[in-house]
Design a protein around this motif. Structure first.
Motif, PDB file in Angstrom:
ATOM      1  N   ARG A   1       0.846  -1.200   0.000  1.00  0.00           N
ATOM      2  CA  ARG A   1       0.000   0.000   0.000  1.00  0.00           C
ATOM      3  C   ARG A   1       0.873   1.239   0.000  1.00  0.00           C
ATOM      4  NH1 ARG A   1      -2.769   2.937   4.379  1.00  0.00           N
ATOM      5  NH2 ARG A   1      -4.548   3.997   3.458  1.00  0.00           N
ATOM      6  N   PHE A   2       0.511   2.186  -0.821  1.00  0.00           N
ATOM      7  CA  PHE A   2       1.235   3.451  -0.953  1.00  0.00           C
ATOM      8  C   PHE A   2       0.319   4.576  -0.468  1.00  0.00           C
ATOM      9  CE2 PHE A   2       2.842   0.433  -4.010  1.00  0.00           C
ATOM     10  CZ  PHE A   2       4.207   0.554  -3.885  1.00  0.00           C
ATOM     11  N   PRO A   3       0.321   4.856   0.847  1.00  0.00           N
ATOM     12  CA  PRO A   3      -0.643   5.812   1.408  1.00  0.00           C
ATOM     13  C   PRO A   3      -0.311   7.285   1.167  1.00  0.00           C
ATOM     14  CG  PRO A   3       0.731   4.929   3.142  1.00  0.00           C
ATOM     15  CD  PRO A   3       1.112   4.201   1.883  1.00  0.00           C
ATOM     16  N   SER A   4       0.875   7.596   0.688  1.00  0.00           N
ATOM     17  CA  SER A   4       1.281   9.005   0.577  1.00  0.00           C
ATOM     18  C   SER A   4       1.939   9.312  -0.756  1.00  0.00           C
ATOM     19  CB  SER A   4       2.268   9.358   1.696  1.00  0.00           C
ATOM     20  OG  SER A   4       1.796   8.945   2.935  1.00  0.00           O
ATOM     21  N   MET A   5       1.338   8.881  -1.846  1.00  0.00           N
ATOM     22  CA  MET A   5       1.922   9.129  -3.164  1.00  0.00           C
ATOM     23  C   MET A   5       1.692  10.582  -3.590  1.00  0.00           C
ATOM     24  SD  MET A   5       3.235   6.280  -4.414  1.00  0.00           S
ATOM     25  CE  MET A   5       3.235   6.536  -6.162  1.00  0.00           C
ATOM     26  N   SER A   6       2.667  11.147  -4.275  1.00  0.00           N
ATOM     27  CA  SER A   6       2.488  12.475  -4.869  1.00  0.00           C
ATOM     28  C   SER A   6       1.480  12.368  -6.007  1.00  0.00           C
ATOM     29  CB  SER A   6       3.812  13.005  -5.419  1.00  0.00           C
ATOM     30  OG  SER A   6       4.724  13.227  -4.370  1.00  0.00           O
ATOM     31  N   MET A   7       0.636  13.370  -6.125  1.00  0.00           N
ATOM     32  CA  MET A   7      -0.391  13.383  -7.164  1.00  0.00           C
ATOM     33  C   MET A   7       0.213  13.807  -8.502  1.00  0.00           C
ATOM     34  SD  MET A   7      -3.252  12.596  -5.597  1.00  0.00           S
ATOM     35  CE  MET A   7      -4.598  13.242  -6.537  1.00  0.00           C
ATOM     36  N   HIS A   8      -0.289  13.209  -9.591  1.00  0.00           N
ATOM     37  CA  HIS A   8       0.050  13.584 -10.966  1.00  0.00           C
ATOM     38  C   HIS A   8       1.529  13.415 -11.298  1.00  0.00           C
ATOM     39  CE1 HIS A   8      -3.978  15.166 -10.790  1.00  0.00           C
ATOM     40  NE2 HIS A   8      -3.632  15.991  -9.827  1.00  0.00           N
ATOM     41  N   VAL A   9       2.196  12.480 -10.633  1.00  0.00           N
ATOM     42  CA  VAL A   9       3.606  12.201 -10.895  1.00  0.00           C
ATOM     43  C   VAL A   9       3.751  10.697 -11.136  1.00  0.00           C
ATOM     44  CG1 VAL A   9       5.958  12.283  -9.979  1.00  0.00           C
ATOM     45  CG2 VAL A   9       4.349  14.108  -9.406  1.00  0.00           C
ATOM     46  N   LEU A  10       4.357  10.340 -12.254  1.00  0.00           N
ATOM     47  CA  LEU A  10       4.612   8.932 -12.548  1.00  0.00           C
ATOM     48  C   LEU A  10       5.812   8.479 -11.714  1.00  0.00           C
ATOM     49  CD1 LEU A  10       3.803   6.507 -14.351  1.00  0.00           C
ATOM     50  CD2 LEU A  10       5.608   7.245 -15.911  1.00  0.00           C
ATOM     51  N   VAL A  11       5.621   7.420 -10.930  1.00  0.00           N
ATOM     52  CA  VAL A  11       6.667   6.919 -10.031  1.00  0.00           C
ATOM     53  C   VAL A  11       7.014   5.486 -10.434  1.00  0.00           C
ATOM     54  CG1 VAL A  11       7.269   6.411  -7.634  1.00  0.00           C
ATOM     55  CG2 VAL A  11       5.822   8.387  -8.152  1.00  0.00           C
ATOM     56  N   MET A  12       8.303   5.229 -10.643  1.00  0.00           N
ATOM     57  CA  MET A  12       8.790   3.886 -10.964  1.00  0.00           C
ATOM     58  C   MET A  12       9.184   3.212  -9.649  1.00  0.00           C
ATOM     59  SD  MET A  12       9.479   1.537 -13.134  1.00  0.00           S
ATOM     60  CE  MET A  12       9.987   1.896 -14.785  1.00  0.00           C
ATOM     61  N   ILE A  13       8.632   2.032  -9.410  1.00  0.00           N
ATOM     62  CA  ILE A  13       8.837   1.315  -8.154  1.00  0.00           C
ATOM     63  C   ILE A  13       9.428  -0.053  -8.438  1.00  0.00           C
ATOM     64  CG2 ILE A  13       7.657   0.303  -6.162  1.00  0.00           C
ATOM     65  CD1 ILE A  13       5.526   2.571  -6.693  1.00  0.00           C
TER      66      ILE A  13
END
Length: 166
Positions: free
Chosen positions: A127-139
């Motif tokens: 679960r990713f509870p604090s992702m930045s909005m409107h930003v593509l994140v590679m995990i």
């Protein structure tokens, strides 16, 4: 099927030819269908599993000095530990903290896979509870046990995916 709720270590070898029942409640209460798996609230849950390898047994690390530094603080014996992180420093900055359900990862009691009738691969929700909005994140997520080799190039012991929260 075998009820494995009471096992905190490995299952006895006598039970390896039966499937261990995976308890769905171990996946927690935050990553559920009624909450759209966190998607509605910008807190996505990603479901991960390990590929089935016939007769494979995960191994504990022998001592504290063997445990990789990236999991030393959260490592629990008798679990294939899971650790996710941003691929670049910018990805790390845009994802903040991560939660795992179950917290330890994949318990050893679900192994080995021997094509048992009714076998279901163990699962972990990330679960990713604090992702930045409107930003593509590679995990990238890595599985850790003494006998799991991680190699990002060969995709051994790892998985990569992208998340975009709108």
């Amino acid at each position: 099927m075998v009820d494995c709720k009471t096992y905190n270590k490995r299952r006895p070898q006598l039970e390896w030819d039966k499937a261990c029942r995976f308890e769905l409640q171990d996946l927690g209460k935050k990553c559920i269908k009624q909450q759209d798996f966190g998607m509605r609230y910008g807190q996505p849950c990603v479901l991960l599993k390990l590929n089935r390898v016939f007769d494979w047994h995960p191994e504990n690390y022998h001592n504290d000095s063997d445990i990789p530094s990236e999991i030393k603080d959260t490592y629990l014996p008798y679990y294939v530990h899971l650790k996710c992180f941003g691929v670049t420093p910018a990805d790390e900055d845009n994802m903040d903290r991560i939660e795992y359900y179950p917290a330890g990862g994949f318990h050893f009691k679900y192994f080995p896979f021997r094509n048992q009738q009714g076998y279901r691969s163990p699962l972990v929700f990330v679960r990713f509870p604090s992702m930045s909005m409107h930003v593509l994140v590679m995990i990238e997520c890595r599985a850790y046990a003494r006998n799991i080799r991680q190699n990002s190039v060969e995709r051994a012991g790892t998985v990569r995916f992208e998340l975009l929260v709108d």
